[in-house]
Design a protein around this motif. Structure first.
Motif, short mmCIF file in Angstrom:
data_model
loop_
_atom_site.label_atom_id
_atom_site.label_comp_id
_atom_site.label_asym_id
_atom_site.label_seq_id
_atom_site.Cartn_x
_atom_site.Cartn_y
_atom_site.Cartn_z
N VAL A 59 0.84 -1.20 0.00
CA VAL A 59 -0.05 0.12 -0.08
C VAL A 59 0.77 1.54 -0.02
N ILE A 60 0.21 2.38 -0.56
CA ILE A 60 1.00 3.61 -0.47
C ILE A 60 -0.19 4.45 0.14
N PHE A 61 0.43 5.07 1.34
CA PHE A 61 -0.13 6.11 2.21
C PHE A 61 -0.27 7.45 1.57
N GLY A 378 -3.07 -1.17 -2.80
CA GLY A 378 -3.56 -0.02 -3.54
C GLY A 378 -3.16 1.10 -2.62
N THR A 379 -4.09 2.13 -2.30
CA THR A 379 -3.88 3.37 -1.46
C THR A 379 -4.72 3.27 -0.14
N ILE A 380 -4.03 4.08 0.89
CA ILE A 380 -4.66 4.07 2.08
C ILE A 380 -4.85 5.65 2.17
N PRO A 412 -5.14 -2.60 11.30
CA PRO A 412 -6.55 -3.04 10.57
C PRO A 412 -6.48 -2.32 9.03
N LEU A 413 -6.03 -1.29 8.68
CA LEU A 413 -5.82 -0.57 7.31
C LEU A 413 -5.17 -1.38 6.48
N LEU A 414 -3.86 -1.68 6.96
CA LEU A 414 -3.26 -2.70 6.20
C LEU A 414 -3.93 -4.10 5.72
#
Ligand SMILES: [Ca+2]
Length: 503
Positions: A59-61, A378-380, A412-414
């Protein structure tokens, strides 16, 4: 391949199996790496396929920030999961990191992880909570750097980014108990000032006509603190120290930094000097011949700065590729969380600046990419901050997150889970004044759309930006009678109370 099942049978013990199942953590941090120079974020300047790979396979923050945009303090926030006023390392001037306090490496070590830090430390005190440490003293050198390995000093000939990577790969390779989960902090010096490229990368970006940032000639109208800073490329970037114009004839003279610039050159070996000179001497001659001034000189400095900085990033990206290849080759990619982050963002000529410190976007933001095996891709887009890394690593390792940690676990986001009550605003505080670059002390709040900043100490000014209408933060719309201002101040007070900031 079924290594974990094999381990279970061999151990015959659930407790041991639990430990062996835990994910490794590879926490790569660089120093002063702007998101503008990572192609996953911005492809105007350079292609960084290896750093991008972490984001492409993970992921890309897109909204990653720091709590205090300067090296030591930022590192202390990352280690403790707490804002500067709580971990005590508020500035690089008169603070020493209190190594007796809680940090995530200590908690991981206690929980059975093998822990190591290799590369930049910059927290003055001796590292604690590490089974192995091999750190650069202070800022470290690009060429022929000294390292302190578990307390013992050594010097290694070569280029720091290559050497730091070698040391990290050696450590991974020579671990005795490879069944034990590890947490490796691979913390690069690059691309910190004075952006000295590796010899093989000199001139890599010279043929590129870099786009001039639209705010390069900013005059800082309605922004008092910005008017008083000393970090412009035009006036404060040093010709000899930063831009390597240490001429043999000793005709170019700059600021108090000149002698340090000449010393950096003198620390090269004779062989290194030959290659260095072959590249820089013609540039020095050309610079003298042109006799530039004012705008033309500023633009020349900008181009030299970009060229050196990007060459340093090129080397950094290559070396990160070496590490990712090693993880693939050894199968570690399957059970290792890989994190890439900088200790803060950096100005690539926006507002006419280099350096960091301000709560403006370029330095408040920091690149953050993570690859969790079988995690989200994806993106966060949530607002995240460097106080979030510690709880993330602890949760991943199954270690209870201490009450005192102020950040939130990103796990959780990951994992791609729906998270309902994520934070809607961030708190920031910069303390390092008086100091180099003369950025005033300030604190503030950033919501998704607005940013309110209070500069204090020897000034007392407020700034307010609508980031949607004014992403470059050129138009200070602070009006203390406005309801917007009022609501942001109230929210800022809520945040300060929440993080227990003493008035
Ligand atoms: Ca830094």
């Amino acid at each position: 391949m079924l290594p974990l099942a094999g381990v279970t049978l061999f151990c015959g013990c659930n407790e041991k199996m639990k430990q062996d199942d835990r994910m490794n953590i590879l926490f790569i941090m660089s120093d002063d790496h702007s998101y503008q120079t990572i192609s996953a974020y911005d492809n105007r300047f350079i292609n960084t396929p290896n750093i991008d790979r972490i984001g492409n396979e993970g992921v890309i923050f897109t909204n990653s920030f720091v709590a205090n945009s300067i090296s030591g303090p930022s590192r202390a926030c990352a280690l403790t999961g707490k804002h500067s006023h709580k971990n005590g390392y508020m500035n690089n001037i008169d603070c020493t990191f209190d190594s007796a306090q809680m940090t995530f490496p200590k908690l991981l070590q206690k929980a059975g992880y093998e822990t190591a830090i290799i590369g930049k430390w910059h927290l003055i005190s001796t590292p604690a909570g590490f089974d192995y440490w091999d750190i650069l003293p202070g800022q470290g050198d690009y060429y022929n750097p000294k390292f302190i390995e578990n307390g013992k000093e050594k010097q290694i000939e070569g280029y720091v980014t290559n050497i730091t990577t070698d040391l990290a790969l050696n450590w991974l390779e020579s671990r005795e108990d490879k069944e034990k989960p590890f947490c490796l902090m691979l913390h690069h010096k690059a691309p910190h000032r004075t952006w000295m490229p590796d010899l093989c990368d000199l001139g890599k970006f010279d043929s590129i006509d870099f786009p001039i940032p639209e705010t390069f000639f900013d005059t800082y109208e309605n922004r008092v603190a910005a008017q008083q800073q000393e970090m412009t490329i035009s006036s404060h970037m040093d010709l000899v120290y930063d831009l390597k114009m240490a001429d043999k004839e000793n005709e170019i003279h700059s600021s108090y930094l000149e002698k340090w610039g000449r010393l950096l050159y003198n620390n090269l070996t004779e062989e290194q000097k030959k290659q260095w000179d072959a590249y820089y001497d013609p540039i020095i001659d050309d610079f003298k011949r042109q006799n530039l001034s004012e705008e033309a000189l500023s633009l020349w400095k900008y181009r030299r700065y970009m060229s050196d900085y990007l060459s340093v990033i090129y080397s950094l990206d290559k070396n990160i590729g070496r590490v990712l290849d090693y993880l693939d080759k050894t199968g570690l990619s399957e059970n290792t969380l890989v994190v890439y982050v900088s200790d803060q963002g950096f100005y690539m000529g926006e507002h006419g600046w280099f350096d960091k410190r301000f709560m403006y976007e370029e330095s408040f933001r920091t690149p953050l990419l993570m690859r969790l095996p079988n995690g989200k891709r994806g993106t966060i887009d949530q607002l995240v901050q460097n106080i979030d890394y510690a709880p993330t690593f602890l949760e991943l390792a199954g270690v209870e997150i201490p009450e005192e940690i102020q950040g939130k676990s990103l796990l959780p986001l990951l994992k791609g889970e729906e998270v309902e009550d994520w934070r809607t605003s961030l708190y920031y505080h910069f303390y390092e004044y008086p100091s180099e670059h003369a950025v005033k002390r300030h604190y503030g709040i950033r919501t998704e759309r607005y940013k309110l900043i209070h500069f204090y100490n020897d000034i007392d000014t407020w700034e307010l930006y609508d980031l949607q209408a004014d992403p470059n933060e050129m138009n200070n719309i602070y009006d203390e009678k406005s309801s917007l201002c009022d609501s942001l101040k109230r929210e800022l007070n809520v945040l300060r109370k929440h993080y227990e900031v003493e008035e």
